[in-house]
Design a protein around this motif. Structure first.
Motif, PDB file in Angstrom:
ATOM      1  N   THR A 188       0.833  -1.213   0.000  1.00  0.00           N
ATOM      2  CA  THR A 188       0.000   0.000   0.000  1.00  0.00           C
ATOM      3  C   THR A 188       0.866   1.261   0.000  1.00  0.00           C
ATOM      4  O   THR A 188       0.515   2.260  -0.635  1.00  0.00           O
ATOM      5  N   ASP A 189       2.003   1.195   0.714  1.00  0.00           N
ATOM      6  CA  ASP A 189       2.922   2.339   0.709  1.00  0.00           C
ATOM      7  C   ASP A 189       3.522   2.547  -0.671  1.00  0.00           C
ATOM      8  O   ASP A 189       3.652   3.688  -1.150  1.00  0.00           O
ATOM      9  N   ASN A 190       3.890   1.444  -1.335  1.00  0.00           N
ATOM     10  CA  ASN A 190       4.439   1.552  -2.695  1.00  0.00           C
ATOM     11  C   ASN A 190       3.425   2.140  -3.665  1.00  0.00           C
ATOM     12  O   ASN A 190       3.766   2.942  -4.545  1.00  0.00           O
ATOM     13  N   ASP A 191       2.176   1.726  -3.517  1.00  0.00           N
ATOM     14  CA  ASP A 191       1.126   2.257  -4.392  1.00  0.00           C
ATOM     15  C   ASP A 191       0.973   3.765  -4.216  1.00  0.00           C
ATOM     16  O   ASP A 191       0.745   4.498  -5.195  1.00  0.00           O
ATOM     17  N   GLU A 192       1.086   4.234  -2.972  1.00  0.00           N
ATOM     18  CA  GLU A 192       0.978   5.666  -2.711  1.00  0.00           C
ATOM     19  C   GLU A 192       2.166   6.431  -3.292  1.00  0.00           C
ATOM     20  O   GLU A 192       2.029   7.571  -3.731  1.00  0.00           O
ATOM     21  N   LEU A 193       3.331   5.789  -3.297  1.00  0.00           N
ATOM     22  CA  LEU A 193       4.531   6.459  -3.781  1.00  0.00           C
ATOM     23  C   LEU A 193       4.543   6.616  -5.293  1.00  0.00           C
ATOM     24  O   LEU A 193       5.060   7.620  -5.816  1.00  0.00           O
ATOM     25  N   ILE A 194       4.015   5.649  -6.010  1.00  0.00           N
ATOM     26  CA  ILE A 194       4.135   5.648  -7.474  1.00  0.00           C
ATOM     27  C   ILE A 194       2.856   6.058  -8.194  1.00  0.00           C
ATOM     28  O   ILE A 194       2.836   6.126  -9.420  1.00  0.00           O
ATOM     29  N   ILE A 222       8.583  18.164  -9.129  1.00  0.00           N
ATOM     30  CA  ILE A 222       8.579  16.696  -9.090  1.00  0.00           C
ATOM     31  C   ILE A 222       9.230  16.198  -7.815  1.00  0.00           C
ATOM     32  O   ILE A 222       8.709  15.289  -7.138  1.00  0.00           O
ATOM     33  N   ALA A 223      10.370  16.786  -7.462  1.00  0.00           N
ATOM     34  CA  ALA A 223      11.056  16.376  -6.235  1.00  0.00           C
ATOM     35  C   ALA A 223      10.212  16.661  -5.002  1.00  0.00           C
ATOM     36  O   ALA A 223      10.186  15.862  -4.057  1.00  0.00           O
ATOM     37  N   LYS A 224       9.506  17.789  -4.999  1.00  0.00           N
ATOM     38  CA  LYS A 224       8.664  18.147  -3.852  1.00  0.00           C
ATOM     39  C   LYS A 224       7.536  17.142  -3.675  1.00  0.00           C
ATOM     40  O   LYS A 224       7.195  16.768  -2.543  1.00  0.00           O
ATOM     41  N   ILE A 225       6.950  16.694  -4.767  1.00  0.00           N
ATOM     42  CA  ILE A 225       5.883  15.692  -4.691  1.00  0.00           C
ATOM     43  C   ILE A 225       6.414  14.390  -4.097  1.00  0.00           C
ATOM     44  O   ILE A 225       5.787  13.780  -3.222  1.00  0.00           O
ATOM     45  N   LEU A 226       7.572  13.957  -4.583  1.00  0.00           N
ATOM     46  CA  LEU A 226       8.156  12.714  -4.077  1.00  0.00           C
ATOM     47  C   LEU A 226       8.531  12.835  -2.602  1.00  0.00           C
ATOM     48  O   LEU A 226       8.328  11.900  -1.818  1.00  0.00           O
ATOM     49  N   VAL A 227       9.073  13.984  -2.222  1.00  0.00           N
ATOM     50  CA  VAL A 227       9.449  14.193  -0.821  1.00  0.00           C
ATOM     51  C   VAL A 227       8.224  14.173   0.081  1.00  0.00           C
ATOM     52  O   VAL A 227       8.237  13.571   1.162  1.00  0.00           O
ATOM     53  N   ASN A 228       7.162  14.846  -0.347  1.00  0.00           N
ATOM     54  CA  ASN A 228       5.934  14.872   0.457  1.00  0.00           C
ATOM     55  C   ASN A 228       5.351  13.481   0.639  1.00  0.00           C
ATOM     56  O   ASN A 228       4.749  13.175   1.682  1.00  0.00           O
ATOM     57  N   ARG A 229       5.532  12.616  -0.355  1.00  0.00           N
ATOM     58  CA  ARG A 229       5.008  11.246  -0.247  1.00  0.00           C
ATOM     59  C   ARG A 229       5.898  10.375   0.635  1.00  0.00           C
ATOM     60  O   ARG A 229       5.397   9.476   1.323  1.00  0.00           O
ATOM     61  N   MET A 230       7.204  10.629   0.601  1.00  0.00           N
ATOM     62  CA  MET A 230       8.123   9.811   1.382  1.00  0.00           C
ATOM     63  C   MET A 230       8.202  10.233   2.847  1.00  0.00           C
ATOM     64  O   MET A 230       8.565   9.430   3.712  1.00  0.00           O
ATOM     65  N   LEU A 276      11.433   4.014   8.589  1.00  0.00           N
ATOM     66  CA  LEU A 276      12.529   3.520   7.762  1.00  0.00           C
ATOM     67  C   LEU A 276      13.892   3.867   8.342  1.00  0.00           C
ATOM     68  O   LEU A 276      14.853   3.121   8.157  1.00  0.00           O
ATOM     69  N   ILE A 277      13.997   4.989   9.023  1.00  0.00           N
ATOM     70  CA  ILE A 277      15.278   5.451   9.552  1.00  0.00           C
ATOM     71  C   ILE A 277      15.379   5.076  11.021  1.00  0.00           C
ATOM     72  O   ILE A 277      14.441   5.253  11.796  1.00  0.00           O
ATOM     73  N   SER A 278      16.528   4.572  11.398  1.00  0.00           N
ATOM     74  CA  SER A 278      16.756   4.108  12.763  1.00  0.00           C
ATOM     75  C   SER A 278      16.499   5.215  13.778  1.00  0.00           C
ATOM     76  O   SER A 278      16.797   6.391  13.507  1.00  0.00           O
TER      77      SER A 278
END
Length: 323
Positions: A158-164, A256-264, A271-273
């Motif tokens: 589901t997370d992958n679907d939201e990202l792509i 484009i980068a802003k969209i990807l950042v907002n999704r991640m 994901l980060i320790s």
């Protein structure tokens, strides 16, 4: 995407031509305005009650105010001082200061590995290119397959679907208007302020351009072009490692980068320790500072004979690449 890039290029040519006609002889216009004001002042001494002369003087003063305000804002951007724009009128002092700041950015010479100064401009440029290519390129040739070590899968389907998934109109608009309008533009010369100001005119073509990237996974070469500027880390930089790179990307690339950042962003926390305290929303680097202070204090107050060692690791490329 190609149509948007082509239209932006045509607009750029038109704007440059307009700017040349309007402001190409801007200093001459200010000088002519001052000459006219002096002429009208002499005439007013002879006939102070003249309605025509007083009206002419009012128009000239307003014209001078507009030109000086434009000149002030222009030099204010070059000097990057807010007080210059909002404070007193611009003078030669401020122009000299802006020019001096520009000269300080020039790299006239650099030291090589032997400590010898290099002054040839081409040699300096080649050295920067070689040094940064070695510093940022991967130490491995080709792609690598990571071994199966039994790591827990944290990114769900589901997370992958939201990202792509394809971004919506509202998501693209939110990304555009979340970018600072005063950020330095990229190679195309159009900052985020242009896209905000003329959003009603270009919104549909811009949205289709962004959607094309998410559909095909490819970006046009003209949009992917990036200016790289060197920012000195010290007051007197003498080596290549005394500079850090800043990439001036095009606004479409930033969207484009802003969209990807907002999704991640919502996934970073899992994901980060937890021991990574900096550059993650909700965490603070001050936690590590306090922890280090407590550890060092503990070392000093231990009364048993056990020996302890503290090691500091300087990972200068920790955020430059992932290997």
């Amino acid at each position: 995407m190609f149509q948007v890039s082509k239209k932006l290029k045509l607009v750029k040519y038109e704007v440059k031509d307009w700017a040349k006609k309007q402001f190409g002889n801007f200093q001459d216009k200010i000088f002519m305005n001052e000459q006219k004001i002096e002429y009208v002042e002499r005439k007013l001494l002879e006939n102070p009650n003249s309605f025509r002369l007083n009206s002419w003087m009012t128009r000239l003063i307003k014209q001078r105010e507009k030109m000086l305000l434009f000149k002030q804002k222009y030099w204010g951007k070059l000097s990057r001082n807010e007080w210059l724009v909002k404070g007193d009128r611009n003078t030669n002092f401020f122009q000299r200061r802006a020019n001096a700041r520009r000269k300080r950015k020039l790299i006239m010479k650099i030291k090589d590995d032997s400590g010898i100064w290099i002054e040839d401009h081409k040699t300096i440029a080649d050295r920067f290119i070689t040094e940064f290519m070695q510093r940022f390129k991967s130490a491995h040739n080709g792609s690598r397959n990571l071994p199966e070590v039994g790591l827990t899968r944290l990114v769900l389907d589901t997370d992958n679907d939201e990202l792509i998934k394809l971004p919506s109109f509202a998501e693209i608009k939110n990304a555009v208007f979340s970018i600072d309008s005063n950020k330095t533009p990229g190679s195309d010369g159009f900052g985020a302020g242009f896209f905000k100001r003329y959003w009603e005119t270009i919104q549909y073509e811009l949205v289709n351009c962004i959607l094309e990237f998410f559909k095909n996974g490819k970006i046009l070469k003209e949009i992917n072009h990036t200016f790289i500027t060197l920012i000195p880390k010290t007051d007197r930089p003498s080596q290549t490692n005394h500079f850090r790179l800043v990439s001036l990307c095009t606004t479409i690339y930033k969207i484009i980068a802003k969209i990807l950042v907002n999704r991640m962003r919502p996934l970073l926390d899992k994901l980060i320790s937890p021991v990574q305290s900096a550059f993650v929303p909700g965490r603070s680097i001050h936690d590590n500072i306090l922890l280090t202070h407590e550890i060092m204090h503990k070392f000093k107050t231990l009364k048993n004979k056990t020996s302890w060692v503290a090691m500091k690791l300087d990972m200068k490329k920790a955020y430059d690449r992932l290997e």
